[in-house]
Design an enzyme around this catalytic site. Structure first.
Site, PDB file in Angstrom:
ATOM      1  N   SER A 143       6.912  -8.534  -5.811  1.00  0.00           N
ATOM      2  CA  SER A 143       5.685  -7.628  -5.775  1.00  0.00           C
ATOM      3  C   SER A 143       4.946  -8.046  -4.487  1.00  0.00           C
ATOM      4  CB  SER A 143       5.139  -7.843  -6.919  1.00  0.00           C
ATOM      5  OG  SER A 143       3.937  -7.120  -7.040  1.00  0.00           O
ATOM      6  N   TYR A 157       1.430 -12.542 -13.713  1.00  0.00           N
ATOM      7  CA  TYR A 157       2.516 -11.448 -12.857  1.00  0.00           C
ATOM      8  C   TYR A 157       2.614 -11.725 -11.566  1.00  0.00           C
ATOM      9  CZ  TYR A 157       4.708  -6.944 -11.468  1.00  0.00           C
ATOM     10  OH  TYR A 157       5.561  -6.378 -10.987  1.00  0.00           O
TER      11      TYR A 157
END
Length: 251
Positions: A143, A157
């Protein structure tokens, strides 16, 4: 001959927006897919759409033993796996003012699914690829958050995805001579259900305004890159992280 003829591709989280786009693209390019998801009905519907080129498996990636078994079950289907796409992910909030037990429980779940499960599958893939005549390819979904950081409720995350990047680089450096190539994809905002909360509370246009293109990525934008990497044509780019964020974060 299509670019992926004869290639067997295992895709985790295949019922989601990116996973299903990858599956359709791989099959359209001549490959066969093993579709994993925790949602049995959704992944079965995708397999029905794709026909004989698709088979399905279900597993809860929060459970280490189920994750390990997923690889064994997938390998047994065709006797080989050429490409692993670690796509499955979750995005639960962990507000900083939450009670410690609640906050840590989200971290534990997020790291289990977003980092430890990919690690287990990579571990099994490396061992398998070392014995295959053509080796194999690992493609891990990271990401933009691994580099830019993430919103306040999602430290976990960002941390997990940074771990995915570091793991991918390590595999590429240490296991290339065993026939393993490894790549990471680092999307920014992609128009999928994973970003539903942001879309409903802030709006997709806010994400689009951060990009150099004035638009957010669609699942197919990610699938196109994954399908190319799955061909093996980018072998000497092993260890690379490919940013797909519309220049919302340039490094």
């Amino acid at each position: 001959m299509s670019r992926l003829d004869g290639r067997i591709v295992l895709i985790t989280g295949a019922a989601g927006g990116i996973g299903s786009a990858v599956a359709r693209t791989v099959v359209a390019d001549g490959g066969e897919v093993i579709l994993h998801d925790v949602n049995e009905d959704a992944v079965a519907a995708l397999a029905h759409e794709l026909g004989n080129a698709a088979t399905t498996l279900t597993a809860n990636l929060a459970e280490a033993k189920e994750t390990e078994q997923l690889w064994a079950d997938a390998l047994a289907l065709h006797g080989r796996i050429d490409v692993l796409v670690n796509n499955a992910g979750i995005y639960p909030p962990a507000p900083i003012d939450a009670h410690l037990e609640d906050w840590i429980s989200v971290w534990d779940l997020s790291l289990a699914v977003n980092l430890k499960a990919p690690a287990i599958l990579c571990k099994e893939a490396v061992k398998t690829y070392a014995l295959q005549d053509r080796g194999g390819i690992i493609i891990n979904l990271a990401s933009r958050a691994a580099f830019r950081g993430e919103d306040p409720d999602y430290w976990h995350y960002a941390a997990a995805k940074a771990g995915v990047v570091a793991m991918t680089r390590t595999i590429a450096r240490q296991n290339g001579r065993q026939g393993v190539t490894a790549f990471a994809i680092a999307p920014g905002y992609v128009d999928t259900s994973l970003n539903k909360v942001f879309a409903e509370s802030v709006g997709v246009q806010a994400a689009a305004d951060q990009t150099g293109l004035g638009e957010v990525a669609q699942p197919q934008d990610i699938a196109n890159i994954i399908a190319f990497l799955a061909t093996g044509l980018a072998r000497h780019a092993t260890g690379t992280t490919i940013d797909v964020n519309g220049a919302s974060y340039v490094r």
